[in-house]
Write an enzyme that holds these catalytic residues in place. Structure first.
Site, PDB file in Angstrom:
ATOM      1  N   GLU A 143     -15.503   7.547 -13.388  1.00  0.00           N
ATOM      2  CA  GLU A 143     -14.909   7.055 -12.136  1.00  0.00           C
ATOM      3  C   GLU A 143     -13.575   7.715 -11.802  1.00  0.00           C
ATOM      4  O   GLU A 143     -13.176   7.772 -10.646  1.00  0.00           O
ATOM      5  CB  GLU A 143     -14.750   5.525 -12.180  1.00  0.00           C
ATOM      6  CG  GLU A 143     -13.680   4.964 -13.126  1.00  0.00           C
ATOM      7  CD  GLU A 143     -14.181   4.719 -14.559  1.00  0.00           C
ATOM      8  OE1 GLU A 143     -15.170   5.363 -14.964  1.00  0.00           O
ATOM      9  OE2 GLU A 143     -13.569   3.896 -15.271  1.00  0.00           O
ATOM     10  N   VAL A 170      -6.518  -0.957   8.445  1.00  0.00           N
ATOM     11  CA  VAL A 170      -7.661  -0.115   8.836  1.00  0.00           C
ATOM     12  C   VAL A 170      -8.903  -0.549   8.069  1.00  0.00           C
ATOM     13  O   VAL A 170      -8.822  -1.229   7.063  1.00  0.00           O
ATOM     14  CB  VAL A 170      -7.395   1.387   8.570  1.00  0.00           C
ATOM     15  CG1 VAL A 170      -6.600   2.000   9.685  1.00  0.00           C
ATOM     16  CG2 VAL A 170      -6.726   1.595   7.225  1.00  0.00           C
ATOM     17  N   GLY A 213       0.808  -1.219   0.000  1.00  0.00           N
ATOM     18  CA  GLY A 213       0.000   0.000   0.000  1.00  0.00           C
ATOM     19  C   GLY A 213       0.838   1.264   0.000  1.00  0.00           C
ATOM     20  O   GLY A 213       0.522   2.241   0.663  1.00  0.00           O
ATOM     21  N   CYS A 220     -18.271   3.301 -20.718  1.00  0.00           N
ATOM     22  CA  CYS A 220     -17.436   3.018 -21.893  1.00  0.00           C
ATOM     23  C   CYS A 220     -17.941   1.761 -22.610  1.00  0.00           C
ATOM     24  O   CYS A 220     -18.954   1.809 -23.284  1.00  0.00           O
ATOM     25  CB  CYS A 220     -15.979   2.939 -21.508  1.00  0.00           C
ATOM     26  SG  CYS A 220     -14.917   3.346 -22.903  1.00  0.00           S
ATOM     27  N   ARG A 257     -11.378   3.301 -28.471  1.00  0.00           N
ATOM     28  CA  ARG A 257     -11.146   3.445 -29.905  1.00  0.00           C
ATOM     29  C   ARG A 257     -12.461   3.537 -30.675  1.00  0.00           C
ATOM     30  O   ARG A 257     -12.572   4.203 -31.671  1.00  0.00           O
ATOM     31  CB  ARG A 257     -10.413   2.205 -30.421  1.00  0.00           C
ATOM     32  CG  ARG A 257      -8.971   2.415 -30.685  1.00  0.00           C
ATOM     33  CD  ARG A 257      -8.306   1.149 -31.182  1.00  0.00           C
ATOM     34  NE  ARG A 257      -7.211   0.801 -30.297  1.00  0.00           N
ATOM     35  CZ  ARG A 257      -6.094   1.503 -30.208  1.00  0.00           C
ATOM     36  NH1 ARG A 257      -5.889   2.552 -30.968  1.00  0.00           N
ATOM     37  NH2 ARG A 257      -5.147   1.151 -29.360  1.00  0.00           N
ATOM     38  N   HIS A 285     -15.175   7.904 -18.874  1.00  0.00           N
ATOM     39  CA  HIS A 285     -14.925   7.226 -17.589  1.00  0.00           C
ATOM     40  C   HIS A 285     -15.097   8.197 -16.421  1.00  0.00           C
ATOM     41  O   HIS A 285     -14.116   8.787 -15.969  1.00  0.00           O
ATOM     42  CB  HIS A 285     -13.502   6.666 -17.569  1.00  0.00           C
ATOM     43  CG  HIS A 285     -13.309   5.490 -18.465  1.00  0.00           C
ATOM     44  ND1 HIS A 285     -13.569   4.209 -18.061  1.00  0.00           N
ATOM     45  CD2 HIS A 285     -12.903   5.420 -19.754  1.00  0.00           C
ATOM     46  CE1 HIS A 285     -13.318   3.376 -19.061  1.00  0.00           C
ATOM     47  NE2 HIS A 285     -12.919   4.080 -20.104  1.00  0.00           N
ATOM     48  N   GLU A 332     -15.635  -4.066 -33.225  1.00  0.00           N
ATOM     49  CA  GLU A 332     -14.545  -4.621 -32.415  1.00  0.00           C
ATOM     50  C   GLU A 332     -14.747  -6.131 -32.241  1.00  0.00           C
ATOM     51  O   GLU A 332     -13.784  -6.886 -32.160  1.00  0.00           O
ATOM     52  CB  GLU A 332     -14.509  -3.936 -31.033  1.00  0.00           C
ATOM     53  CG  GLU A 332     -13.388  -4.454 -30.134  1.00  0.00           C
ATOM     54  CD  GLU A 332     -13.318  -3.792 -28.760  1.00  0.00           C
ATOM     55  OE1 GLU A 332     -14.176  -2.946 -28.443  1.00  0.00           O
ATOM     56  OE2 GLU A 332     -12.396  -4.127 -27.997  1.00  0.00           O
TER      57      GLU A 332
HETATM   58  N1  GLN Z   1     -13.174  -1.602 -26.273  1.00  0.00           N
HETATM   59  C1  GLN Z   1     -13.927  -0.416 -26.395  1.00  0.00           C
HETATM   60  C2  GLN Z   1     -13.247   0.622 -27.253  1.00  0.00           C
HETATM   61  O1  GLN Z   1     -12.094   0.538 -27.520  1.00  0.00           O
HETATM   62  C3  GLN Z   1     -14.254   0.175 -25.025  1.00  0.00           C
HETATM   63  C4  GLN Z   1     -13.071   0.683 -24.290  1.00  0.00           C
HETATM   64  C5  GLN Z   1     -13.305   0.889 -22.819  1.00  0.00           C
HETATM   65  O2  GLN Z   1     -14.270   0.390 -22.265  1.00  0.00           O
HETATM   66  N2  GLN Z   1     -12.411   1.605 -22.148  1.00  0.00           N
HETATM   67  O3  GLN Z   1     -13.877   1.545 -27.700  1.00  0.00           O
END
Ligand code: GLN
Length: 537
Positions: free
Chosen positions: A510, A242, A16, A382, A463, A508, A406
């Site tokens: 997050e 903790v 950690g 995503c 992508r 994203h 994809e």
């Molecule tokens: N594989 C997908 C892309 O390249 C999603 C990528 C992801 O979830 N970060 O667009």
């Protein structure tokens, strides 16, 4: 000029160090200093962007579009430091730059060597981060464990760097493990002595030891460690396990770690102020009023670190709603085998995170169908948005075998496909759509209700994109394009009409969530899950 704190680790990995560095950063900020944190990673990949999450855990994306180590996520969650591309230095990046310089003839005929050329490059890269800024203190975390072959150049570089800065401007903190031998009922200091011995062989004398331990260290144990490791007893700090990682700064503060740093680096500071953190984060994590169950359906479920920022952001969403978020990790391939209901019957919300490649895709699509048809709050991130669109195309718009190119280049309905500029790209490293892009939110959407602001900016790493050719038919069937990138007219967020909470985004979120400032979409998702729970119990 900035002062530097170098943080190394010994005995074993996974102690950690990232959390420890972030916690020290937090404490120094609480005393009024402007800080930044750098992570040095000794592997040869230029960045972790090409690594499998099973190898490395999550790839953390910065605002400026760098694919970095997940420890940088801890730095951003704990502190206000501005973290960017330069805050992650890898062996690969250093060698890449040195070799390019050599090819350009910049070494003027010299033999290029680890010392001084690689070590100089490391020092320059470390120094660069604070140059021209008003940063007071730079923390530098060295990845790996002391004694590893590959971290040697980094240790040599920080030794030289520290020497040049002078005693009052640099200090070394070493994180170690004090194992408890159950059968003997004893804790053992020998591995720590050896690890510090290794550091001293290289010429680094730590000023402070952070000792990870299962049980508190008695005064005589601390004295023994101090004696054999050549440090003062009060600088032997215990780092006990903790309940929540967000408590670590407070544990260190109780042992006066910040005062010791002030003294050692001759810094003057205001009194610390950690009351808000204690009240708004720790107390709420430890004693929440409510509890809610959320499923994360992914394919790297067995590895704790693969969705690190997602799990943390869910905890933050819980903090914002005074709720404990119980995370149920579901392997999407299990859903393919046993069906969605088997795993998702009892959850109050479903989240499908990002990912790459075909494996597990159909299970994710099934989970989304289950959420859509049963009015369970759904949050797609995503790949979780791309699969939501595939599911909607197939099951609500009658587009049989719709897919992302994809996963199937021959699909009759390529609802997710490559952007024109991606089609010619051959290299894999750092070539995705990366970093912060703008997004405009439509009126009367769940997203706008959450963000309370129509102009947002979020981080990307992908992508493939939604294929705008299908926007019309999707809208006709009840999909709402709630967020659009204004420059390129790209779909950034989709929502569903006639569903209590269904939000899927191409970016994203997050990566921007903090314990004391939950990301609006995570807060809204947990809120929706609580509402679902209240209605269905
Ligand atoms: N594989 C997908 C892309 O390249 C999603 C990528 C992801 O979830 N970060 O667009």
């Amino acid at each position: 000029m900035a002062k530097y704190i170098f943080i190394t680790g010994g005995v074993v990995s996974s102690l950690g160090k990232g959390i420890a560095s972030a916690s020290i950063g937090k404490l120094l900020e609480a005393r009024g200093f402007k800080i930044t944190i750098i992570k040095c990673d000794p592997y040869i990949n230029v960045d972790p962007g090409t690594m499998n999450p099973f190898q490395h855990g999550e790839v953390y994306v910065t605002n400026d579009g760098a694919e970095t180590d997940l420890d940088l996520g801890h730095y951003e969650r704990f502190t206000n430091a501005v973290i960017g591309r330069d805050n992650n230095i890898t062996t690969g990046k250093i060698y890449n730059s040195v070799i390019n310089k050599e090819r350009r003839g910049e070494y003027l005929g010299k033999t290029v060597q680890v010392v001084p050329h690689i070590t100089d490059e490391i020092k320059n890269n470390i120094a660069k981060v604070a140059q021209g800024t008003d940063i007071d203190i730079v923390l530098v975390e060295i990845g790996g464990t002391v004694g590893d072959i590959e971290s040697l150049p980094f240790l040599e570089a920080i030794r030289q760097f520290g020497l040049k800065l002078g005693r009052d401007n640099a200090m070394f903190i070493h994180l170690t493990l004090i194992p408890f031998i159950r059968s003997a009922g004893e804790i053992k200091t020998k591995p720590t002595q050896h690890s510090v011995g290794k550091l001293r062989e290289i010429g680094i004398q730590p000023d402070m030891l952070l000792c990870r331990s299962e049980i508190p260290l008695a005064a005589e144990v601390k004295e023994k460690i101090a004696m054999f490791c050549n440090v003062e007893p009060q600088t032997v700090i215990e780092a006990l396990d903790v309940k929540t990682v967000y408590e670590v700064p407070l544990c260190l503060m109780k042992q006066k770690l910040d005062d010791l740093i002030m003294k050692r680096l001759r810094l003057k500071a205001k009194k610390h102020d950690m009351k808000d953190w204690q009240k708004n984060v720790i107390e709420r994590v430890k004693n929440p009023q409510n509890s809610v169950k959320v499923a994360v359906v992914g394919k790297y479920i067995t590895l704790q670190d693969a969705y690190k920022s997602i799990y943390e952001a869910l905890i933050h969403g819980g903090i914002a709603n005074d709720a404990r978020v119980e995370i149920q990790r579901v392997d999407s391939e299990d859903i393919t085998k046993d069906g969605a209901e088997h795993y998702l019957r009892e959850v109050n919300g479903i989240l499908v995170p990002g990912g790459f490649g075909n494996r597990g895709i159909e299970g994710k699509i099934e989970a989304i169908r289950y959420a859509r048809e049963n009015n369970i709050p759904y949050f797609g991130i995503c790949l979780g948005m791309q699969t939501a669109i595939i599911e909607f195309s197939r099951n609500a718009c009658g587009m049989k075998n719709a897919n992302s190119t994809e996963f199937n280049t021959k699909t009759p309905y390529p609802v997710i496909s490559l952007l024109e500029e991606q089609k010619t790209i051959k290299e894999k490293g750092g070539t995705m759509r990366l970093g912060a892009y703008q997004c405009r939110l439509k009126k009367h959407t769940l997203s706008l209700t959450a963000y309370k602001n129509p102009k947002i900016s979020e981080r990307h790493r992908h992508r493939y994109e939604f294929n705008n050719k299908y926007r019309g038919i999707m809208e006709k069937n009840g999909l709402i394009f709630a967020g659009i990138n204004p420059q390129r007219d790209l779909a950034e967020i989709v929502e569903l009409k006639n569903h209590p909470w269904f939000v899927a985004c191409q970016f994203h979120p997050e990566f921007k969530s903090k314990p004391d400032k939950a990301h609006p979409l995570f807060a809204a998702f947990v809120e929706a899950a609580l509402r679902y729970q209240a209605k269905n119990s």
